[in-house]
Design an enzyme around this catalytic site. Structure first.
Site, PDB file in Angstrom:
ATOM      1  N   ASP A  32       4.790  -9.503  -2.859  1.00  0.00           N
ATOM      2  CA  ASP A  32       4.038  -8.545  -2.027  1.00  0.00           C
ATOM      3  C   ASP A  32       2.696  -9.152  -1.622  1.00  0.00           C
ATOM      4  OD1 ASP A  32       3.399  -6.371  -0.526  1.00  0.00           O
ATOM      5  OD2 ASP A  32       3.281  -4.948  -2.178  1.00  0.00           O
ATOM      6  N   HIS A  51      -5.868  -9.579   2.953  1.00  0.00           N
ATOM      7  CA  HIS A  51      -6.862  -8.739   3.632  1.00  0.00           C
ATOM      8  C   HIS A  51      -8.211  -9.436   3.536  1.00  0.00           C
ATOM      9  CE1 HIS A  51      -4.271  -5.226   4.063  1.00  0.00           C
ATOM     10  NE2 HIS A  51      -3.952  -5.302   2.794  1.00  0.00           N
TER      11      HIS A  51
HETATM   12  O1  DOR Z   1      -0.654  -2.913  -1.372  1.00  0.00           O
HETATM   13  C1  DOR Z   1       0.094  -2.996  -0.413  1.00  0.00           C
HETATM   14  N1  DOR Z   1      -0.231  -3.749   0.670  1.00  0.00           N
HETATM   15  N2  DOR Z   1       1.235  -2.327  -0.436  1.00  0.00           N
HETATM   16  C2  DOR Z   1       2.018  -2.238   0.658  1.00  0.00           C
HETATM   17  O2  DOR Z   1       3.033  -1.618   0.582  1.00  0.00           O
HETATM   18  C3  DOR Z   1       1.623  -2.869   1.926  1.00  0.00           C
HETATM   19  C4  DOR Z   1       0.732  -4.007   1.686  1.00  0.00           C
HETATM   20  C5  DOR Z   1       0.054  -4.498   2.933  1.00  0.00           C
HETATM   21  O3  DOR Z   1       0.753  -4.671   3.945  1.00  0.00           O
HETATM   22  O4  DOR Z   1      -1.148  -4.723   2.912  1.00  0.00           O
HETATM   23 ZN    ZN Z   2       5.347  -2.022  -0.005  1.00  0.00          ZN
END
Ligand code: DOR
Ligand code: ZN
Length: 396
Positions: free
Chosen positions: A277, A281
């Site tokens: 995952d 950011h």
């Molecule tokens: O923490 C997360 N970030 N969970 C998600 O499901 C999406 C992901 C993101 O795309 O930043």
């Molecule tokens: Zn997710």
């Protein structure tokens, strides 16, 4: 290339000969073919390269957080040669052409191949499924990552279509009316519903980032009943618990009891694979509340340190979860995930014996949002090889 004097996942001597993009031979003291490049791997462990079932490279639309080049570099530095990308981009990836463009670009860069998932509902509108009816055969995985499909009737129809068209549903389990006040219940409710739909319609379902003890048990029970349900857990849901880390991620960091349940589920075979995952950011977006963390470059070391060093899990099992297990979920297992003759020459070399310190600022990812900064880990990636060529070598 001949990789010499490495160790396999059981600590036994292991040479690997790569030729023509494939593994030609695996053995002990293989003879060096004339003019063959030799990689002297003394002290290193050789494993099949990793495959990530759950990754975000942010193209199109959020390239200021990550792009295909930096995502590829991060993947290579983490030992990965293949990633499965989620469709929560801008615009949302709802068609084969967009998916293929991302895949083509990754192939062009050449560090890490990608499959780009298509959204379950068109443009994440929560209702429209028409695009699923016209998807060409090369699109095989659909996902509503970051949201989940809220409406039961829409999701039921999506599962029915997926079964008919041979698609695998990848589920981000979150009831978004419930998650603002109880994210545990929000995950559990959607996991229950989606496992049931998979059984009801005979659909292939992959549960992403399972994080609660209740949800992992639902997956266990569904699998015992013969449902076509696989699941992943993330390194961060194994490494952290809510007493140790406050960090915004969806699903959230859970309790120590949940972590124990995930480790038990790894031991009993309920868990199919590790999914990073990887969610890049910027610092500014994190400050505004963006959920997620980068994970490609720390995944193996985190899992090795936690599962093998602290929990005593055999490395062979972790290697399965990071390579062959994912290859099975993504239908790549006829060519990827094993160190065996005829398989793709995708290999990773790791140093299991020396502790190193994670430095977030030095990550290859465009974003540095890593809560592992300063963490001491075993299992640094020393080299990644894709199709017989180096895609990453650590500074020694
Ligand atoms: O923490 C997360 N970030 N969970 C998600 O499901 C999406 C992901 C993101 O795309 O930043
Ligand atoms: Zn997710």
């Amino acid at each position: 290339m001949l990789i010499r004097h490495a160790k396999d996942c059981n600590g036994r001597p292991c040479d690997v000969w790569l030729r023509g993009g494939k593994i030609a031979a695996v053995g002990v003291d293989l003879p060096a073919p004339p003019q063959e490049e030799i990689f002297e791997a003394k002290g290193l462990t050789v494993l099949p390269a990793f495959i990530d079932p759950h990754c975000h490279w942010r193209t199109p639309g959020f390239e200021y957080k990550e792009d295909i080049a930096t995502g590829s570099a991060a993947a290579a530095a983490g030992g990965y040669t293949f990633v499965n990308l989620m469709p929560n981009t801008k615009p949302v990836c709802s068609d084969a052409e967009t998916a293929r463009a991302v895949q083509r670009k990754a192939a062009e860069i050449g560090l890490c191949d990608a499959n780009q998932c298509v959204s379950i509902t068109q443009n994440f509108d929560g209702r429209t499924l028409d695009h699923l009816l016209t998807l060409p055969e090369d699109v095989r995985f659909i996902s509503e990552d970051g949201h989940g499909v809220q409406d039961n009737a829409v999701m039921a129809r999506a599962f029915a279509i997926a079964t008919e068209r041979g698609l695998t549903v990848m589920s981000h389990a979150e009831d978004m009316e419930v998650s603002p006040w109880d994210y545990r219940l929000a995950e559990n409710l959607e996991t229950l519903r989606n496992c049931h739909l998979a059984e009801y319609y005979g659909t292939r379902l992959h549960m992403c980032h399972v994080s609660t003890r209740e949800s992992i048990d639902m997956v266990r029970q569904a699998r015992r009943r013969g449902a076509l349900v696989s699941c992943e857990v993330t390194p961060h849901h194994l490494w952290f618990d809510d007493k140790r880390l406050q960090y915004k991620v969806n699903p959230p960091i859970r309790t120590a009891e949940d972590v124990k349940a995930l480790v038990a589920a790894i031991r009993d075979g309920t868990v199919s694979c590790i999914g990073t995952d990887h969610a890049p950011h910027t610092a500014e977006d994190k400050a505004k509340g963006a959920a997620g963390m980068v994970g490609l470059e720390t995944a193996f070391a985190v899992c090795y340190t936690k599962l093998c060093r602290m929990e005593g899990l055999p490395l062979e099992m972790l290697s399965f979860l990071m390579s062959s297990g994912t290859a099975q979920v993504l239908d790549l297992d006829d060519r990827k995930g094993l160190l065996a003759p005829g398989y793709d020459a995708d290999v990773v070399l790791a140093d299991l014996d020396h502790m190193y310190t994670v430095e977030a600022a030095k990550l290859h990812s465009k974003s540095k949002n890593s809560p592992y900064d300063g963490e001491h880990l075993y299992g640094r990636i020393v080299a990644t090889i894709k199709a017989g060529k180096f895609t990453y070598r650590s500074e020694q």
